[in-house]
Design an enzyme around this catalytic site. Sequence first.
Site, PDB file in Angstrom:
ATOM      1  N   ASP A 130     127.860 147.375  39.736  1.00 56.90           N
ATOM      2  CA  ASP A 130     127.773 147.286  38.275  1.00 56.90           C
ATOM      3  C   ASP A 130     129.090 147.700  37.609  1.00 56.90           C
ATOM      4  O   ASP A 130     129.775 148.612  38.079  1.00 56.90           O
ATOM      5  CB  ASP A 130     126.663 148.261  37.834  1.00 56.90           C
ATOM      6  CG  ASP A 130     126.446 148.294  36.342  1.00 56.90           C
ATOM      7  OD1 ASP A 130     125.990 147.280  35.801  1.00 56.90           O
ATOM      8  OD2 ASP A 130     126.745 149.329  35.717  1.00 56.90           O
TER       9      ASP A 130
ATOM     10  N   GLU B 269     130.315 142.997  39.529  1.00 57.42           N
ATOM     11  CA  GLU B 269     130.109 142.496  38.178  1.00 57.42           C
ATOM     12  C   GLU B 269     131.395 142.700  37.401  1.00 57.42           C
ATOM     13  O   GLU B 269     131.786 143.821  37.073  1.00 57.42           O
ATOM     14  CB  GLU B 269     128.957 143.201  37.477  1.00 57.42           C
ATOM     15  CG  GLU B 269     128.628 142.550  36.143  1.00 57.42           C
ATOM     16  CD  GLU B 269     128.375 143.536  35.029  1.00 57.42           C
ATOM     17  OE1 GLU B 269     128.666 144.722  35.206  1.00 57.42           O
ATOM     18  OE2 GLU B 269     127.879 143.116  33.970  1.00 57.42           O
TER      19      GLU B 269
HETATM   20  C1  QV4 Z   1     124.843 153.839  22.164  1.00 54.68           C
HETATM   21  C2  QV4 Z   1     126.024 153.379  21.327  1.00 54.68           C
HETATM   22  C3  QV4 Z   1     127.288 154.035  21.843  1.00 54.68           C
HETATM   23  C4  QV4 Z   1     127.126 155.541  21.803  1.00 54.68           C
HETATM   24  C5  QV4 Z   1     125.972 155.888  22.718  1.00 54.68           C
HETATM   25  C6  QV4 Z   1     125.796 157.368  22.757  1.00 54.68           C
HETATM   26  O1  QV4 Z   1     126.157 151.958  21.469  1.00 54.68           O
HETATM   27  O2  QV4 Z   1     128.382 153.649  21.007  1.00 54.68           O
HETATM   28  O3  QV4 Z   1     128.286 156.193  22.245  1.00 54.68           O
HETATM   29  O4  QV4 Z   1     124.764 155.251  22.271  1.00 54.68           O
HETATM   30  O5  QV4 Z   1     125.049 157.683  23.920  1.00 54.68           O
HETATM   31  C7  QV4 Z   1     122.292 151.555  26.118  1.00 54.68           C
HETATM   32  C8  QV4 Z   1     122.169 151.167  24.642  1.00 54.68           C
HETATM   33  C9  QV4 Z   1     123.474 151.497  23.915  1.00 54.68           C
HETATM   34  C10 QV4 Z   1     123.777 152.994  24.090  1.00 54.68           C
HETATM   35  C11 QV4 Z   1     123.905 153.253  25.608  1.00 54.68           C
HETATM   36  C12 QV4 Z   1     124.214 154.719  25.909  1.00 54.68           C
HETATM   37  O6  QV4 Z   1     121.940 149.760  24.554  1.00 54.68           O
HETATM   38  O7  QV4 Z   1     123.321 151.184  22.541  1.00 54.68           O
HETATM   39  O8  QV4 Z   1     125.018 153.308  23.467  1.00 54.68           O
HETATM   40  O9  QV4 Z   1     122.669 152.917  26.257  1.00 54.68           O
HETATM   41  O10 QV4 Z   1     123.212 155.533  25.396  1.00 54.68           O
HETATM   42  C13 QV4 Z   1     122.833 148.128  30.051  1.00 54.68           C
HETATM   43  C14 QV4 Z   1     122.567 147.592  28.650  1.00 54.68           C
HETATM   44  C15 QV4 Z   1     123.202 148.470  27.599  1.00 54.68           C
HETATM   45  C16 QV4 Z   1     122.745 149.900  27.797  1.00 54.68           C
HETATM   46  C17 QV4 Z   1     123.222 150.346  29.176  1.00 54.68           C
HETATM   47  C18 QV4 Z   1     122.897 151.798  29.464  1.00 54.68           C
HETATM   48  O11 QV4 Z   1     123.131 146.292  28.544  1.00 54.68           O
HETATM   49  O12 QV4 Z   1     122.800 148.008  26.322  1.00 54.68           O
HETATM   50  O13 QV4 Z   1     123.293 150.741  26.765  1.00 54.68           O
HETATM   51  O14 QV4 Z   1     122.550 149.533  30.156  1.00 54.68           O
HETATM   52  O15 QV4 Z   1     121.527 152.029  29.320  1.00 54.68           O
HETATM   53  C19 QV4 Z   1     130.087 144.915  29.252  1.00 54.68           C
HETATM   54  C20 QV4 Z   1     130.414 145.468  30.634  1.00 54.68           C
HETATM   55  C21 QV4 Z   1     129.399 145.046  31.661  1.00 54.68           C
HETATM   56  C22 QV4 Z   1     127.982 145.389  31.178  1.00 54.68           C
HETATM   57  C23 QV4 Z   1     127.767 144.679  29.835  1.00 54.68           C
HETATM   58  C24 QV4 Z   1     126.375 144.953  29.285  1.00 54.68           C
HETATM   59  O16 QV4 Z   1     131.693 145.025  31.046  1.00 54.68           O
HETATM   60  O17 QV4 Z   1     129.643 145.718  32.885  1.00 54.68           O
HETATM   61  O18 QV4 Z   1     128.729 145.140  28.895  1.00 54.68           O
HETATM   62  N1  QV4 Z   1     126.968 144.992  32.165  1.00 54.68           N
HETATM   63  C25 QV4 Z   1     126.471 146.003  33.094  1.00 54.68           C
HETATM   64  C26 QV4 Z   1     124.978 145.835  33.349  1.00 54.68           C
HETATM   65  C27 QV4 Z   1     124.213 146.200  32.077  1.00 54.68           C
HETATM   66  C28 QV4 Z   1     124.382 147.693  31.788  1.00 54.68           C
HETATM   67  C29 QV4 Z   1     125.729 148.184  32.122  1.00 54.68           C
HETATM   68  C30 QV4 Z   1     126.697 147.408  32.666  1.00 54.68           C
HETATM   69  C31 QV4 Z   1     125.938 149.648  32.035  1.00 54.68           C
HETATM   70  O19 QV4 Z   1     124.706 144.513  33.716  1.00 54.68           O
HETATM   71  O20 QV4 Z   1     122.838 145.891  32.186  1.00 54.68           O
HETATM   72  O21 QV4 Z   1     124.183 147.919  30.375  1.00 54.68           O
HETATM   73  O22 QV4 Z   1     125.463 150.163  33.268  1.00 54.68           O
HETATM   74  O23 QV4 Z   1     130.370 143.568  29.213  1.00 54.68           O
END
Ligand code: QV4
Length: 527
Positions: A227, A263
């Site tokens: 990831d 990824e």
């Molecule tokens: C929020 C605010 C932040 C703030 C934070 C404070 O946005 O600005 O600082 O709170 O804690 C969730 C929420 C998100 C929140 C975050 C942390 O949606 O709003 O931040 O938690 O609390 C998945 C979801 C995200 C989720 C994350 C962690 O998509 O929405 O965030 O899990 O739970 C980029 C990357 C790529 C990524 C993609 C989504 O390059 O690598 O964005 N894809 C992978 C996974 C994806 C996962 C992550 C990465 C993180 O496929 O499913 O994100 O592990 O393109």
Amino acid sequence: MAAGQCVFLAHRRGSMKLFILLALFGLGFAQHNPHTKHGRTAIVHLFEWRWADIAAECERFLGPNGFGGVQISPPNEHIVLNSPWRPWWQRYQPISYDLCSRSGSENELRDMITRCNNVGVNIYVDAIINHMCGASGGEGDHSSCGSWFSAGKRDFPGVPYSHWDFNDNKCRTGSGEIENYGDASQVRDCRLVGLLDLALEKDYVRGKVADYMNKLIDMGVAGFRVDACKHMWPGDLAVVYGRLHNLNTSWFPNGSKPFIYQEVIDLGGEPITSTEYVHLGRVTEFKYGAKLGTVFRKWNGEKLFYTRNWGEGWGFMPDGNAVVFVDNHDNQRGHGAGGASIVTFWDSRLHKMAVGYMLAHPYGVARVMSSFRWNRHIVNGKDQNDWMGPPSHGDGSTKSVSINPDQTCGDGWVCEHRWRQIKNMVIFRNVVNGEPHSNWWDNQSNQVAFGRGNRGFIVFNNDDWDLDVTLNTGMPGGTYCDVISGQKEGNRCTGKQIHVGGDGRAHFRISNRDEDPFVAIHAESKL
Ligand code: QV4
Ligand code: CA
């Protein structure tokens, strides 16, 4: 010269050379082979499935139908959130590397890996090694194994990690978060959406990550979907991958390296590109699904006949480096990349055509998405319910996957991989594996056909009028069952029949009003 000797030699000539050699070491551990068995090829992502259900699915469906492997949801201990209530993405917020999660216990995980391996279906783990939970994750024991932690203090006793093990001091942005994807350093050293960023250049952190991955390898997994690789330095990943054990010889040949697919969302326009990672393992090619969606939706003037040179001809990464997919768990709900063009199960007719095209075409290692349905609620183009987790009971536990008499799934599980058209194209991909793309035909619009040597042939009608044409299939004469409208059962076809003459030519008629306006035949669908 043995690796150890060359490292020793380099040591005497200065650390820079050592670094270069270590990087080359990474090359030595390049892991592009999925190790699928018995001519199997495709991977299915059983998103959010419980381990017990995956084990059963391997034995009752995936093994018998030639699936090569399953990508499973992150098995590590994760945060448990109440607001929003138990979102699917809580599993992307690790609390420790203990193996209890929403999908089950360590024993259930071990049992599933064994049972799937025993029927020739590999297990690939979604490994979250860039970060721990969100900075606002609070403190307490709201975690899937009940481990206490404090996000504010960067304290994760379950590993253990302390504040020394995070990148807070390396990140140069005011917020501590990634603010500009045009700056490669902050993309790696700052927090992705506020997720506490691990200091992967530290040997201690590398050791904990490698220990986690090696425990899974020793349990029998075949590799990892890593990831958020864009957010880690390739050099750090090279060292971690270099510490991974060979696969468990109970199920894999001696010396087999774990399959690595990383990824990295690279649609162009950013300093960080897939090419920085392809020497370490395969990389997810996000351009693939985004482009295939615009082609089948006929957006931006795209036409299906433009895909004559599909694959590297469209600017995708070299075939041997790519993992491809029509949609994934992020972009099927507007997360990550791909935008509105992505074709998901919600657009089921187009989804079957796009997945059929992907499985028929030789480019890349193909991954099929298997989803759950949620209460989509789109306002101004954004799904307000994009956070919703899998079908669950009142206590937040995930529902088991029920199988209906017609072999579809119940209780909100979509099971795209069980749709006849998709299951049969998974088999098609196995039957034609290794055969070249051949016998292309098109009508200069959205009707195309192509073969795979003399082992398979597929015809699409994505125009608004009928397709009615005689084509050279390249296949031996005989009567073949179309595996889209039906399949071969015993010595009869349950759907359309295609008669191929001794000259390899066959007549195809596909109405644009057909439920599925495409036809596919292969060597094993011949009467
Ligand atoms: C929020 C605010 C932040 C703030 C934070 C404070 O946005 O600005 O600082 O709170 O804690 C969730 C929420 C998100 C929140 C975050 C942390 O949606 O709003 O931040 O938690 O609390 C998945 C979801 C995200 C989720 C994350 C962690 O998509 O929405 O965030 O899990 O739970 C980029 C990357 C790529 C990524 C993609 C989504 O390059 O690598 O964005 N894809 C992978 C996974 C994806 C996962 C992550 C990465 C993180 O496929 O499913 O994100 O592990 O393109
Ligand atoms: Ca990082």
